[in-house]
Design a protein around this motif. Structure first.
Motif, PDB file in Angstrom:
ATOM      1  N   ASP A  57       0.823  -1.212   0.000  1.00 46.66           N
ATOM      2  CA  ASP A  57       0.000   0.000   0.000  1.00 46.66           C
ATOM      3  C   ASP A  57       0.855   1.260   0.000  1.00 46.66           C
ATOM      4  OD1 ASP A  57      -2.447  -1.209  -0.097  1.00 46.66           O
ATOM      5  OD2 ASP A  57      -2.552  -1.495   2.072  1.00 46.66           O
ATOM      6  N   SER A  58       1.901   1.237   0.817  1.00 45.80           N
ATOM      7  CA  SER A  58       2.775   2.419   0.862  1.00 45.80           C
ATOM      8  C   SER A  58       3.428   2.665  -0.490  1.00 45.80           C
ATOM      9  CB  SER A  58       3.826   2.238   1.955  1.00 45.80           C
ATOM     10  OG  SER A  58       4.638   1.104   1.671  1.00 45.80           O
ATOM     11  N   GLU A 103       3.494   5.702  -5.698  1.00 46.21           N
ATOM     12  CA  GLU A 103       3.414   5.698  -7.157  1.00 46.21           C
ATOM     13  C   GLU A 103       2.221   6.512  -7.654  1.00 46.21           C
ATOM     14  OE1 GLU A 103       3.289   1.643  -8.113  1.00 46.21           O
ATOM     15  OE2 GLU A 103       5.407   1.259  -7.711  1.00 46.21           O
ATOM     16  N   VAL A 104       1.080   6.412  -6.957  1.00 46.78           N
ATOM     17  CA  VAL A 104      -0.118   7.157  -7.356  1.00 46.78           C
ATOM     18  C   VAL A 104       0.102   8.654  -7.231  1.00 46.78           C
ATOM     19  CG1 VAL A 104      -2.512   7.604  -6.703  1.00 46.78           C
ATOM     20  CG2 VAL A 104      -1.712   5.268  -6.905  1.00 46.78           C
ATOM     21  N   GLU A 105       0.795   9.093  -6.154  1.00 46.21           N
ATOM     22  CA  GLU A 105       1.097  10.522  -6.014  1.00 46.21           C
ATOM     23  C   GLU A 105       1.996  11.007  -7.136  1.00 46.21           C
ATOM     24  OE1 GLU A 105       2.781  10.884  -2.192  1.00 46.21           O
ATOM     25  OE2 GLU A 105       0.849  10.683  -1.109  1.00 46.21           O
ATOM     26  N   ARG A 126       0.928  13.859 -10.043  1.00 44.82           N
ATOM     27  CA  ARG A 126       1.709  15.083 -10.322  1.00 44.82           C
ATOM     28  C   ARG A 126       1.959  15.291 -11.814  1.00 44.82           C
ATOM     29  NH1 ARG A 126       6.303  14.164  -5.635  1.00 44.82           N
ATOM     30  NH2 ARG A 126       4.917  14.506  -3.831  1.00 44.82           N
ATOM     31  N   HIS A 127       2.140  14.169 -12.516  1.00 40.27           N
ATOM     32  CA  HIS A 127       2.525  14.270 -13.940  1.00 40.27           C
ATOM     33  C   HIS A 127       1.383  13.834 -14.850  1.00 40.27           C
ATOM     34  CE1 HIS A 127       6.737  15.031 -12.879  1.00 40.27           C
ATOM     35  NE2 HIS A 127       6.600  14.101 -11.938  1.00 40.27           N
TER      36      HIS A 127
END
Length: 612
Positions: free
Chosen positions: A433-434, A439-441, A445-446
């Protein structure tokens, strides 16, 4: 298969669309495989190809399973393709994994679920249906109105707590969905609570996957318990239906047997009535004959009196003839005295015969009382056998309690193992999960970058997903090995319990057979007694016809015999009622054994839930 390929090529020619080579090759492979599955996964389908396939799917095809995973469908292509499946009645499984469906795709899926009446399984993994709340609410409304879908896969669709609340409202109205997969979304605590509230009203979902949604452990346990209750309720409903069918069959057989017995009793009563009517008719005929004979004798006596008057007149006229007539009268008197003596002797003989017949009747009555005593002894023996059976049942119950205690100990051991494995899997899932959140953040951003960069990152994420799936498969293999060992132990225990139950059931069946055979013997004995009574009644009727003076006495004896017959019938009915009560007790014990079996099944279900 060949017909669908020809339809596709013909529609491409009519629409002026160039057929894709990959689609034609896949259709050729499916035709050569002679299967009912169409697999177009991995092919990038254009909007024109989707329109042609929609026209082909608009007609009923031979395919029952269609796979369109990772086809890079555009918004327009997805809308057109799903509109072609609205009225299709053959496709039962649809796979749309990894097509990045968004707002318009969610709306079309909602319309598709609202109109389609044959789809049973829908896979929507790795899409973005939960990003737009309004579109996802339309999808949930279509799911609520659907009445055939049983399996839905919504993994990795970015569903938040708002989408979870909409999905919970849909589940409150839906009554056919059984399996729902919501792993790796962003449902959170609020979404988990809304799903738990929905499961309190929904009784059809038996499997709900909620891992990777940042939901606390207590809500996850509550969700598992709710799904477990639903599965237990379904299994109990099935068992109750099967048991009701078996009980209805047994009740029908018992009703048929009772009807047959009632008909046989009515037939015997009718026969006895016919025999009594015949005997009464014969007696009335014989009485009429005797009355005629008496009338003849009276007429003869009257004629004799007239002759005596004539003789007296003749005697008055001639004295000489008087002497002769006196001598004749003395002779006649002597003859009359002799006749009277003969009649008295005959009456004495008849009286002695009647006394002998009464003695015989009393002996027959004593024999019948002895047979009744034997029947009572048989009933006492049956009661002793029932007591012994109850002792055996008590011993079997004790054995069942010991076996349940052993099973509970094994369950505790298995729960400890499962808790340790859950802790390990929790740690691995937290790490995953971490990593996934990071990766999702980075992806959020991009988001404004070009499509090529997105595709490269998607390929990287797929590689990471494959690695994670490999790790999960390794963990699952270890868990499967331990589960196989536990299942082997459970199988041994089940085999032992089944053998013991089969032996007990066979012993009970043998006892029931012995009880039924004894019932048949009692019924045969009762029928023999009835036959003897009917014969005695016939003899008594003959004696009443022959003996005019003893007619009243014989009628009293007949009344006494009828009363005794009724008492015997009452005793036989009482014995039957007692036997039926014993059978009812045995059936109650059998139901108690069934309840114990249900408890064992419930323990097995709890083990399955813990394993899952």
């Amino acid at each position: 298969m060949e017909d669908f390929r020809r339809i596709y090529l013909r529609l491409c020619k009519e629409g002026g669309v160039e057929p894709q080579e990959g689609v034609v090759a896949q259709l050729q492979e499916s035709r050569s495989a002679q299967g009912s599955r169409l697999d177009l996964s991995g092919l990038s389908l254009s909007a024109d190809t989707c329109s042609v396939l929609a026209k082909a799917f608009h007609k009923d095809t031979v395919f029952t399973e269609v796979s369109l995973s990772d086809c890079m469908l555009s918004e327009e292509g997805a809308r057109v393709l799903l509109s072609g499946l609205f009225d299709n009645t053959t496709v039962k499984v649809l796979d749309l994994k990894g097509n990045n469906l968004r707002s318009s795709g969610a709306e079309v899926l909602g319309q598709f679920l609202a109109q389609n009446k044959t789809l049973h399984r829908l896979v929507l993994e790795w899409n973005a249906l939960g990003v737009w709340d309004e579109a996802f609410s339309l999808f949930c409304s279509g799911l609520a109105s659907n009445c055939v879908l049983t399996q839905l896969d919504l993994r990795n669709n970015q569903i938040n707590h708002h989408g979870a609340s909409e999905l919970a409202l849909a589940l409150k109205r839906n009554s056919t969905l059984e399996v729902l997969d919501l792993r790796w979304n962003n449902i959170g605590l609020l979404g988990g609570r809304s799903m738990l509230e929905a499961l309190q009203n929904n009784k059809s979902i038996v499997q709900l996957e909620m891992a990777g949604n940042n939901i606390p452990s207590d809500t996850l346990k509550a969700l598992e318990q709710a799904t477990g209750h639903n599965s237990d309720r379904r299994s109990t409903l099935r068992e109750s239906r099967s048991r009701t069918q078996v009980l209805s069959k047994e009740i029908q057989t018992l009703k048929e047997e009772k009807g047959r017995q009632f008909l046989s009793l009515m037939e015997t009563i009718d026969r006895q009535r016919d025999e009594m009517g015949r005997s009464s008719r014969s007696t009335s005929i014989q009485i009429g004959q005797l009355q005629e004979a008496l009338n003849e004798r009276k007429s003869a006596v009257n004629s004799l009196t007239a002759k005596l008057q004539m003789t007296e007149a003749a005697l008055a006229l001639s004295e000489q003839k008087n002497q002769n007539m006196g001598e004749l009268l003395s002779r006649l008197k002597a003859e009359k005295e002799e006749q009277r003596e003969q009649h008295s002797k005959e009456r004495k003989k008849e009286h002695e015969d009647a006394v002998l017949r009464q003695g015989k009747l009393l002996r027959d009555i004593q024999n019948l009382t002895e047979t009744n005593g034997q029947l009572k002894n048989n009933v006492e023996e049956m009661e002793r056998r029932c007591k012994s059976q109850q002792q055996l049942i008590f011993e079997l119950k004790q054995e069942l309690t010991t076996s349940t205690a052993e099973l509970k100990l094994r369950l505790a051991q298995a729960e400890d193992r499962l808790e340790s494995e859950k802790r390990r899997s929790k740690q691995a899932l937290d790490d995953m999960d971490s990593l996934r959140q990071k990766e999702v953040e980075h992806i959020n951003r991009h988001l404004e970058e070009s499509e090529r960069a997105l595709q490269d990152r998607i390929f990287k994420l797929e590689g990471q997903r494959i690695q994670l799936e490999e790790e999960l498969s390794k963990a699952k293999a270890a868990f499967v090995s331990e589960r196989a060992q536990a299942e082997e132990e459970l199988g041994r225990v089940r085999a032992q319990v089944r053998l013991e139950e089969q032996e007990h059931v066979s012993s009970l069946e043998e006892k029931l057979r012995s009880v039924r055979s004894s019932l048949q013997e009692v019924q045969l004995h009762c029928s023999q007694q009835k036959q003897t009574i009917s014969e005695l009644q016939a003899k008594n009727s003959q004696q009443s016809i022959e003996m005019d003076g003893l007619r009243r006495r014989i009628e009293e004896l007949q009344q006494e015999l009828c009363r005794k017959d009724q008492e015997k019938v009452a005793e036989v009915s009482r014995v039957r009622v007692e036997l039926q009560e014993q059978i009812g007790h045995l059936q109650a014990e059998r139901t108690a054994q069934g309840a114990l079996k249900e408890k064992i099944n419930a323990l097995e279900r709890e083990l399955k839930v813990l394993k899952s």
